[in-house]
Design an enzyme around this catalytic site. Structure first.
Site, PDB file in Angstrom:
ATOM      1  N   GLY A  33       0.818  -1.207   0.000  1.00 35.97           N
ATOM      2  CA  GLY A  33       0.000   0.000   0.000  1.00 35.97           C
ATOM      3  C   GLY A  33       0.845   1.247   0.000  1.00 35.97           C
ATOM      4  CG  ASN A  34      -0.411   4.614  -1.671  1.00 34.34           C
ATOM      5  OD1 ASN A  34      -1.099   5.495  -1.142  1.00 34.34           O
ATOM      6  ND2 ASN A  34      -0.853   3.887  -2.683  1.00 34.34           N
ATOM      7  NE  ARG A  35       5.097   6.950   4.493  1.00 31.97           N
ATOM      8  CZ  ARG A  35       5.223   6.445   5.717  1.00 31.97           C
ATOM      9  NH1 ARG A  35       4.235   6.575   6.587  1.00 31.97           N
ATOM     10  NH2 ARG A  35       6.324   5.833   6.058  1.00 31.97           N
ATOM     11  CB  SER A  36      -2.839   8.217  -0.638  1.00 28.69           C
ATOM     12  OG  SER A  36      -3.871   9.135  -0.911  1.00 28.69           O
ATOM     13  CB  ALA A 104      -1.511   7.334  -4.030  1.00 25.13           C
TER      14      ALA A 104
END
Ligand code: CTP
Ligand code: CA
Length: 232
Positions: A33-36, A104
């Site tokens: 995943g990512n930090r968005s 993102a």
């Protein structure tokens, strides 16, 4: 009561906004995943509703309440987001007037999904995770025949922010690209944002650090200026 100071310049328009960050599953309990946080996309959806638009918000993995007045489609992975965005932009009411890809989207996903949880083996080193490319949704939107639809991308860059932004705008075939500089404590999960909005016509608009709502309003100003007169 509505705020009379807010222009209704998006009345009769359908806009599609993506928000949040995709999660690419590895096994039933794990993902890449990512930090968005989804805050910028949600601000875009809220401000578009306030300006009179019909809004479809495609949201990936956000912990935010649904914005009043928007239709929210929840997705998990990049492939799910692609399906939901493409369906929304060519919806029953015809082509959307504008699409803003604030999400993102993971560039890669694990090559294989394991139906059962990956276990460690005593004494053995872990298997490397092989990745494959995800579809580029924004590039696909820009490349498909889309009439007068206004296409907006976001780009988070750490170096050569403007040069990378210009190249990305051209590569993705979008009308506007909102470029943020990101670093450890910039942008992600914060209520404020600073950006430069690059346009395909060569102009650029600097947006000073401020609430994500303020950036959203400027994006809609630039979109509204590029919409062709509504039929009828
Ligand atoms: N995007 C997309 N689909 C992808 C990746 C990105 O639609 N698979 C969209 C994002 O929503 C964003 C824009 O493309 O609006 C730019 O994303 P960014 O990650 O900055 O661009 P990339 O082309 O993936 O370039 P980079 O190698 O810098 O990550
Ligand atoms: Ca990327």
């Amino acid at each position: 009561a509505r705020d009379a100071a807010v222009p209704l310049d998006l009345a009769g328009r359908h806009v599609v906004v993506s928000a949040g960050g995709t999660r690419e599953p590895l096994d039933p309990v794990r993902f890449l995943g990512n930090r968005s946080s989804g805050l910028q996309g949600y601000a875009l959806a809220r401000t578009a509703v306030a300006r009179g638009a019909r809004v479809t918000l495609v949201a990936a993995n956000v912990a935010l309440p649904d914005p009043a007045g928007a239709r929210v489609v929840r997705v998990g992975s990049a492939e799910e987001m692609r399906e939901a965005v493409l369906e929304a932009v060519q919806g029953a009411g015809g082509e959307a007037d504008a699409v803003v890809m604030a999400a993102a989207v993971a560039d890669f996903r694990p090559a294989g999904y394991r139906d059962s949880k990956i276990k460690k083996t005593p004494g053995a080193e872990p298997e490397p995770i092989r990745l494959v490319k995800n579809p580029d949704i924004l590039a696909e939107l820009g490349a498909r025949p889309h009439g007068d639809q206004v296409i907006v991308g976001f780009a988070a860059e750490t170096d050569d922010v403007l040069a990378n932004g210009r190249a990305k705008l051209a590569r993705k075939g979008c009308d506007l690209l909102v470029v943020n500089q990101v670093g450890e404590d910039l942008a992600f999960g914060r209520p404020d944002n600073a950006a430069v909005v690059l346009a395909a016509d060569g102009t650029s608009t600097e947006v000073p650090r401020g609430p994500k709502e303020a950036l959203a309003e400027i994006v809609w100003d630039l979109v509204a200026a590029r919409l062709k007169p509504a039929p009828g």
